[in-house]
Enzyme design. Sequence first.
Site, PDB file in Angstrom:
ATOM      1  N   GLU A   1      40.034  41.687  39.786  1.00 47.09           N
ATOM      2  CA  GLU A   1      39.867  43.118  39.580  1.00 47.09           C
ATOM      3  C   GLU A   1      40.612  43.468  38.296  1.00 47.09           C
ATOM      4  OE1 GLU A   1      41.341  45.712  42.677  1.00 47.09           O
ATOM      5  OE2 GLU A   1      40.839  47.476  41.486  1.00 47.09           O
TER       6      GLU A   1
ATOM      7  N   ARG B   1      47.333  31.337  48.966  1.00 47.12           N
ATOM      8  CA  ARG B   1      47.694  31.776  47.622  1.00 47.12           C
ATOM      9  C   ARG B   1      48.991  31.136  47.184  1.00 47.12           C
ATOM     10  NH1 ARG B   1      48.209  37.192  46.045  1.00 47.12           N
ATOM     11  NH2 ARG B   1      46.238  37.594  47.039  1.00 47.12           N
TER      12      ARG B   1
ATOM     13  N   LYS C   1      50.258  42.113  41.735  1.00 49.74           N
ATOM     14  CA  LYS C   1      49.922  42.906  40.546  1.00 49.74           C
ATOM     15  C   LYS C   1      50.611  44.261  40.577  1.00 49.74           C
ATOM     16  CE  LYS C   1      45.365  41.630  40.016  1.00 49.74           C
ATOM     17  NZ  LYS C   1      43.977  42.033  39.852  1.00 49.74           N
TER      18      LYS C   1
END
Length: 567
Positions: free
Chosen positions: A42, A270, A280
Amino acid sequence: MTAENDREPVATTPPNFIAEIIDDDLASAKNGARLQTRFPPEPNGFLHVGHAKSICLNFTLASRAAFGLCNLRLDDTNPVAEDDVFVKSIQEDVRWLGFDWDDRLYFASDYFERIYAAAVTLVTKGLAYVDSQTTEEIRENRGNFYKVGVESPYRNRSVEENLELLERMRSGAVKEGEAVLRAKIDMAHQNMNMRDPLLYRIRHAEHHRTGNTWCIYPMYDFAHPLSDAFEGVTHSICTLEFEDHRVLSDWFIENVGGFTPVPRQIEFARLNLTYTVLSKRKLQQLVNEHHVLGWDDPRMPTIAGMRRRGYLPESLRAFAERIGVARRDSMVDVALLEHQLREDLNAHANRTMALVKPLRVVIENFPEDAQEEFEVPVHPEYPERGSRRVTLTREIFIEEDDYLEDPPKKWFRLTPGQEVRLRSACFLRCERAVRDENGKLIELRCTWDPASKGGSTTDGRKVKGTLHWLSKKDAVAAQIRLYDRLFTEEDPEGQENKSFLDFINPNSLEEVTGWVHRDLAQSPAGTRVQFERLGYFCVDVESTPERPVLNRTIGLRDSWSKIAGKD
Ligand code: ATP
Ligand code: MG
């Protein structure tokens, strides 16, 4: 991997469970001659080292078949957080890592019309409805793990009414928060994601690409699997937090219908790294609150920051390969990444001498205008890389830490009466220190032995210490940025009642004025070198020949080798 390779399989992925699934699917020709993955960030921030893991994984998995492809897709369904700056940086970072999406750069926003059509299909099939409950009611009525949800009073609106309302939402006739489009699945489902999830919400916000064309935006859970299906993605690789969403993704694909291949979602753990924050939102906070100087601050775990710090793309690729892919979350020791980096820089970086804390030395028996020149290979293991010329003059600089007036035993560096070797040059003997009235060390007075030129003498005399140095003639004053880890705590996010901000290392950046060799001052930004005895450094983007700026990438000492018992 690169355009020149033109889809030759690079197949460096070590066997992992995802590779095995893909190999099985290839062997059974499940998707015919198709193998397609994608990296779907994104554009709401810069990519970080966790994304690097995902990028390496998706691109190398695609190369398990000669016809395999990996797309780059910007998942830009949320107009509020996204920006073109991020779109650019993402492309730059993926390319820098060494991967190529050819002409397959896609944007979820390019699919808005098709996603809307998919929503209409679901409404038409009686599988979606416009809900006019308030946001709070919707939340309240979803229930929880222990309590089944309550069906919305609007759940049984007719297809016609739903189609009309959806059209009104799209046209801007409905206010934000007054209606949403929901899938009609099962309000009692044990998986909360299946309790009539939202498909569309109204947002009167300008989108970075579609401007004001839309005032309704699809939810990630709806747009993401559809985007995969539109692109013919065969394997949708994502992180574990989407495991519970898989059944919903599959539901969308099946009920919208008409897709071959059907994307197969596979989850992996992850990357979490010690002494590092990889969210983020938190990285954005570090930038916004000026704890760092920007997304590409060399202390940031962003790919842009690491590039500026002096990381090699091959180090990130090798690291991603080394840590592998697992199904369970774990924390990787950042020392492993640093170990990889050192290993690669050792071969990559040419040697040079530089001083971070310089101390002036006057060689008393060296004539004022004389000079001696020495050729020094730039890399001891690669003579073919050539040599650098260093000049010895009467005035030179050494590292202040290499001098002690009252040294402990086994001090082989400078102290009055002791002789050392100046690297690649000659022997130097310390006669005395000069101090100012406050006792501050000003300079050393030394003598050299002209018979030791080249670093040894014919009388067999030995010295135990070898120091790095630069003469006044070769030295250019440089701004040197000494970076350290950004956090003092191994797990800055996992401390009770504390914010990760509480563990910011106050000494993560120390700026000093030192001296570098004039050759280095001429080197372009991005040049990586080893300052002998000090560490690896990289020429910063702000560097100029008149005012070089060097970033310390990493010191020479390797804590990982010790941990792994390799030393
Ligand atoms: P956000 O917190 O904004 O959702 P994100 O880190 O998940 O951020 P995306 O842009 O959604 O960011 O991520 C793009 C891809 O990178 C996703 O497929 C995601 O699973 C993967 N990814 C993100 N963080 C990591 C990580 N730490 N390790 C491995 N893959 C990651
Ligand atoms: Mg995400």
